[in-house]
Design a protein around this motif. Structure first.
Motif, short mmCIF file in Angstrom:
data_model
loop_
_atom_site.label_atom_id
_atom_site.label_comp_id
_atom_site.label_asym_id
_atom_site.label_seq_id
_atom_site.Cartn_x
_atom_site.Cartn_y
_atom_site.Cartn_z
N ALA B 122 -28.12 -19.92 29.47
CA ALA B 122 -26.95 -19.57 30.27
C ALA B 122 -26.13 -20.81 30.59
CB ALA B 122 -27.39 -18.86 31.55
N LEU B 125 -24.57 -22.23 27.40
CA LEU B 125 -23.50 -21.33 26.94
C LEU B 125 -22.21 -21.62 27.70
CD1 LEU B 125 -23.27 -18.89 24.94
CD2 LEU B 125 -23.46 -17.42 26.94
N CYS B 126 -22.36 -21.84 29.00
CA CYS B 126 -21.19 -22.16 29.82
C CYS B 126 -20.54 -23.46 29.34
CB CYS B 126 -21.59 -22.32 31.29
SG CYS B 126 -22.06 -20.79 32.04
N LEU B 129 -18.87 -22.97 26.06
CA LEU B 129 -17.64 -22.21 26.25
C LEU B 129 -16.53 -23.14 26.76
CD1 LEU B 129 -16.17 -19.47 26.29
CD2 LEU B 129 -17.00 -19.14 28.59
N PHE B 136 -11.39 -21.64 20.07
CA PHE B 136 -11.53 -20.26 19.59
C PHE B 136 -10.58 -19.30 20.29
CE2 PHE B 136 -15.60 -22.15 18.45
CZ PHE B 136 -15.73 -21.75 17.15
N TRP B 150 -16.03 -14.67 20.74
CA TRP B 150 -15.84 -14.07 22.07
C TRP B 150 -16.80 -12.90 22.32
CZ3 TRP B 150 -13.89 -16.74 25.69
CH2 TRP B 150 -13.00 -17.77 25.40
N MET B 153 -19.87 -14.57 23.42
CA MET B 153 -19.76 -15.01 24.81
C MET B 153 -19.90 -13.82 25.78
SD MET B 153 -19.55 -18.17 25.08
CE MET B 153 -19.65 -19.40 23.80
N LEU B 154 -19.29 -12.71 25.38
CA LEU B 154 -19.38 -11.52 26.22
C LEU B 154 -20.84 -11.04 26.32
CD1 LEU B 154 -17.55 -9.46 27.73
CD2 LEU B 154 -17.62 -8.06 25.68
N PHE B 157 -22.63 -13.28 28.57
CA PHE B 157 -22.33 -12.93 29.97
C PHE B 157 -23.22 -11.77 30.44
CE2 PHE B 157 -19.90 -9.90 32.62
CZ PHE B 157 -19.89 -10.63 33.80
N SER B 160 -26.94 -12.96 30.81
CA SER B 160 -27.23 -13.70 32.05
C SER B 160 -27.01 -12.82 33.28
CB SER B 160 -26.40 -14.99 32.13
OG SER B 160 -25.06 -14.70 31.87
N GLY B 161 -25.98 -11.96 33.21
CA GLY B 161 -25.70 -11.06 34.34
C GLY B 161 -26.82 -10.08 34.58
#
Lengths: 778, 208
Positions: B122, B125-126, B129, B136, B150, B153-154, B157, B160-161
């Motif tokens: 996580a 990844l941040c 990004l 990108f 993307w 990345m989603l 998200f 991790s969420g």
């Protein structure tokens, strides 16, 4: 022709089979929909199916087989859960076994007619139905072993005298407050088996004892005209006020048994808890009765309520009555839905509990029984510890030690809280197999080794007969005061006074203060002080009455010895070891022996008022005695006597000392527990993950120490996780990881926030480009 | 169910990519369509598989590295990208091994490593990004590779969420089961996206 006769035969066979099926179907009386319990004004029938006239001079006890039969078929009921241990081929989930407890020999051996792991079949110990009934009838509902078929009776049994222990319908269904479990137990003790139901129901008064009658007595014989004092034949005097003019009695019947009736045999309470602190099950607290969930139809195939039960009893909707069935709306299969929410069962949301817990733990793991503590909680159960029977003598026992909770995997792999008992028994080891010995076999071989208190009790009893004593004789040994209790044993209490020089100090106890039995006196005066002389004389005479005195009683003080010689009190010079205080002893040819032997004193010190019953020294002696008793019978065989206790097998090794080792037979016997269900606020995990996941949580790391009748330092020691089949080190490390969890949560929160923000910005920007609201910059 | 769906998707995506590579190769070689497609495809597949284990593949990989100037990246960026790849691969292996090859859910040491590496993933990844968002961005080009980036990345998200949410004392058993499923499908999406992204990125004809 032959073919035709075969066809006719098959047809006849089918017809007979069909008629039997129809007959069985006929026995099932369908419910008419009425939700009330019919008034049971019914005539009583005896075991010969004859109507009972209560005003007769010698009426027989009623028989449930015939009294209840017109409406309820005895043969159907007898296949129910409480009665079918002998006949059922379905053993089901392990339950609490019967435990044959013999305190004298330190035996606590789990028995069951059901094939459960770790338990012995009664036949392995040579227990006949008769013996089994006398041992456990106190908490049996009748039927099963108590009501054997004629061809299953044993020549040593006395069924013809006592009658059989028929299923006692009233044990569960009697709504009267007169229903007495204690009375039932007393009648079993007196071998009044056929009278037990009527005595316990309060319908009549039962007198006499079948146990005192000769084996030739028969119920047709009636009262014993030759003996109205001792061998009185059992009789019943019915309470005639409960009968109407048609000799019908009003049975206050409850279709759904009251909890009191269930708890008579199924009570479980922490051993050290006071009654006012005892909590009831949450279901009971909201008014749900045992029988609301543990239901049955006329077959009495009662729902036990564990998961997987419906696989055993396919006809019952058992999956509806599990915790999950009522509370979680879980389907047993795609085809079969469960009827959840019965009795208003709330749906638990289980916030903050990761789903793996719901999948890998039974509901009871977090919600039932005693909370895990550093040491297991000792509980008393009705059947193991003989609870619920009240009379002049105390029936309840501390031994055996049943403990909870240990978490063990059930058949579905879920961790389930269990109760356990460490078996204690004497056995014969041949190869790897241990055959348990009956307590009477051990008693026969061991004799007085088993009763170290008896010598002290005899002496104290004898001393209590000293005239004008006005106090109880006691003795002080190793910091404790020992005195006789009502059961003819010894009670011990801490001694707070100054320790006397004598190893064993004989004293008189009055109002919790001690004074010497023989106070110090001027031994040079001649004659002696009269009171002292009388006291010594009385004490020596009292000791003379002790059975089988190996030596003559004497009192040694300084260089004097006082004895009774040919009826006369005399003082002589003592040329042996002098004593600074007056000391009673046995004396013969100038050889002194303590009133109580060293072996007995050590055993008394280690066992009196402690849960342990035997010492290692006793075990060693008993094992030797067993071998000696057997030496001539089985000469040359490789068998060896052992004692199983405290999770270990004890045997005498080649050096002649006692050795403890592991053996499968010494493993604890476990059975899952389901109640008491605790309220949510007391459930495991209510304080967070660390209730279980920590470096030293009681859930994973409770100390499980082998218990039993033996006072030993070799008790088996386990950690709770070993019962779960889980590694201890991993659970410790996993527990530590919870200290880092808050940090991980913060990291994930920031990461998610950052990722989410950028994604939203990107989404908005892309949307802007796509709609033309934003112009591409190149 | 999840194991079936994920297996199907993995097979489909890999099969598609192999076939896509094959047809692309044929186009590049300007081969005329003939009836011996199956033998041709088989020999091509064998050749390609064989090249995985030969020096030419390593050489090819190095060339790609050079092409994308990976060696020119600052050491910190190398560590970050390397860490992201390592953590993602570890998470993929531990997660999908238990989903596809075990009847039990993840447990024991793999579970602990999965949780720890999840946190690392996580964070990295941040950072990635932050470093690459602009590159990108759809404002620079609206390519398939950007879309995959993307989506990855989603998925990250959601991964991790959902991990966070399952640790919070807010959600019921059923919601947690939903979150768990969401986590698994996000992981599947991220993995498939990563495969496609890598294919797109390292494809011979792909231009930087």
């Amino acid at each position: 022709m032959r073919q035709k006769s075969i066809q006719i035969g098959i047809l006849l066979f089918l017809l007979v089979g069909l008629s039997q099926v129809l007959a069985q179907e006929k026995e099932k009386i369908p419910w008419d929909g009425n939700r009330t319990v019919p008034v049971h004004n019914i005539p009583l029938k005896d075991e010969f199916n004859e109507a009972i006239i209560p005003t007769e001079s010698f009426p027989l006890p009623f028989s449930s087989r015939y009294t209840c039969a017109p409406c309820h078929v005895y043969s159907q009921v007898s296949q129910g859960l409480h009665f079918n241990a002998l006949s059922s081929d379905k053993d089901g989930r392990p339950g609490e076994p019967w435990i044959w407890v013999d305190e004298d020999t330190g035996t606590a051996i789990p028995l069951s007619y059901r094939n459960w792991p770790g338990v012995f079949h009664p036949e392995e110990l040579g227990l006949t139905f008769w013996e089994f009934t006398l041992l456990f009838g106190r908490h049996m509902t009748g039927g099963g072993a108590g009501d054997p078929a004629v061809d299953e009776t044993n020549p040593d049994s006395r069924w013809n005298v006592s009658g059989t222990l028929e299923i006692n319908c009233l044990a569960c269904h009697n709504n009267s407050r007169k229903q007495s479990h204690s009375e039932w137990a007393f009648q079993i003790l007196r071998q009044n088996l056929r009278w037990a139901a009527v005595a316990s129901s309060g319908l009549g008064e039962v007198g006499g004892m079948a146990s005192r009658l000769p084996g030739t007595w028969d119920i047709y014989d009636g009262p014993n005209p030759d003996d109205s004092e001792y061998a009185i034949a059992p009789y019943v005097r019915y309470d005639k006020t409960q009968f109407n003019s048609k000799h019908e009695v009003f049975f206050d019947i409850n279709h759904k048994p009251d909890d009191e009736r269930c708890l008579a045999c199924h009570s479980v309470s922490p051993a050290s808890q006071s009654q006012f602190l005892a909590e009831s099950d949450v279901h009971t607290s909201v008014g749900i009765q045992c029988a609301d969930c543990h239901r049955n139809d006329i077959s009495h195939a009662m729902i036990r309520g564990y998961e997987g039960e419906s696989e055993y009893y396919g006809k019952l909707p058992a999956s509806d009555f599990t915790c999950r069935g009522c509370h979680l709306r879980e389907k047993k299969s795609q085809k079969q839905d469960v009827s959840s929410g019965r009795l208003g069962a709330p749906y638990p949301f289980h916030k903050k509990i990761p789903p793996v817990h719901i999948e890998k733990l039974s509901c009871t793991a977090c919600h039932s029984g005693s909370l895990p503590k550093k040491h297991l909680t000792r509980v008393k159960t009705s059947r193991a510890n003989r609870l619920g029977i009240y009379g002049i003598a105390r029936w309840d026992m501390d031994f055996p030690s049943v403990q909870e909770p240990v978490f063990h995997r059930d058949s579905s792999g879920r961790l389930t809280p269990n109760r356990l008992i460490w078996p204690s028994f004497w056995g014969c080891l041949e190869g790897e197999e241990i055959s348990p010995l009956r307590p009477d076999t051990v008693k026969e071989a061991a004799g007085p080794i088993l009763y170290p208190e008896s010598e002290a009790v005899e002496i104290l009893s004898a001393l209590s007969l000293i005239p004008n004593l006005e106090a109880n004789p006691v003795f002080v040994f190793s910091g404790r005061v020992y005195e006789i209790n009502f059961d003819g044993g010894l009670d011990a209490s801490e001694y707070s006074g100054e320790m006397p020089e004598a190893k064993v100090f004989w004293a008189l106890k009055k109002n919790n203060s001690l004074s010497p039995l023989i106070p110090e006196f001027d031994r040079e005066s001649d004659p002696l002080d009269r009171d002292i002389e009388y006291r010594i004389q009385d004490a020596l005479e009292a000791l003379n009455n002790v059975k089988k005195p190996p030596y003559e009683p004497a009192l040694i003080y300084g260089n004097k010895v006082y004895q009774i010689s040919e009826g006369y009190f005399e003082a002589k010079e003592w040329d042996g070891e002098t004593q600074d205080s007056p000391g009673l002893c046995w004396l013969k040819d100038n050889e002194i022996k303590n009133l109580i032997s060293e072996f007995d004193l050590n055993a008394i010190k280690e066992t009196v008022d402690y849960p342990e019953i035997l010492t290692e020294e006793q075990v060693k002696k008993i094992l030797t005695a067993l071998s000696e008793a057997d030496a001539f019978q089985d000469f040359g065989t490789s068998k060896e006597y052992v004692y199983i206790s405290n999770g270990k097998m004890f045997r005498i090794n080649r050096q002649g000392s006692l050795e403890a080792s592991e053996h499968p037979a010494s493993e604890p016997v476990l059975w899952p527990l389901a109640h008491q269900v605790r309220p949510v606020q007391q459930s495991l995990g209510i304080n967070g993950c660390s209730d279980c996941h920590s470096w030293s949580s009681a859930f994973f790391f409770a100390d499980v120490t082998g218990t039993g009748a033996l006072e030993t330092k070799y008790s088996a020691k386990r950690s709770a996780h070993s019962f779960m089949g889980l590694g201890g080190l991993y659970q410790k490390i996993f527990g530590l990881s919870f200290y880092a969890r808050p940090f991980l949560k913060v990291v994930l929160f920031i990461a998610a926030l950052f990722l989410g923000s950028i994604l939203i910005i990107m989404f908005v920007k892309t949307l802007g480009f796509l709609t033309g609201l934003l112009e591409k910059r190149r | 169910m999840f194991s079936m769906i994920s297996s199907a998707f993995f097979i489909l995506v890999i099969a598609f990519l192999i076939y896509f590579s094959y047809t692309k190769q044929r186009k590049a070689d300007k081969e005329s369509p003939d009836k011996k497609q199956v033998p041709n495809f088989s020999s091509w597949l064998v050749k390609k598989s064989h090249s995985f284990f030969t020096a030419s593949f390593k050489e090819h990989t190095k060339n790609i590295g050079r092409k994308y100037a990976l060696s020119e990246l600052p050491i910190t960026e190398k560590i970050i990208w390397g860490g992201l790849v390592f953590s993602f691969l570890s998470l993929f292996l531990s997660g999908f091994f238990f989903s596809l090859f075990s009847l039990r859910r993840m447990f024991g040491i793999p579970l602990m490593l999965h949780i720890v590496l999840g946190g690392l993933f996580a964070v990295l990844l941040c950072v990635c990004l932050y470093l690459s968002a602009k590159k990108f961005s759809f404002s620079s080009s609206f390519s398939f590779k950007n879309i995959l980036f993307w989506i990855f990345m989603l998925s990250g998200f959601f991964l991790s969420g959902t991990s966070l949410c399952m640790m919070l004392p807010l959600f019921t058993y059923r919601t947690q089961l939903f979150l768990f499923e969401l986590h698994r499908y996000s992981a599947l999406t991220a993995t498939l996206t990563a495969i496609l992204f890598l294919y797109t990125a390292f494809s011979n004809n792909e231009k930087r």
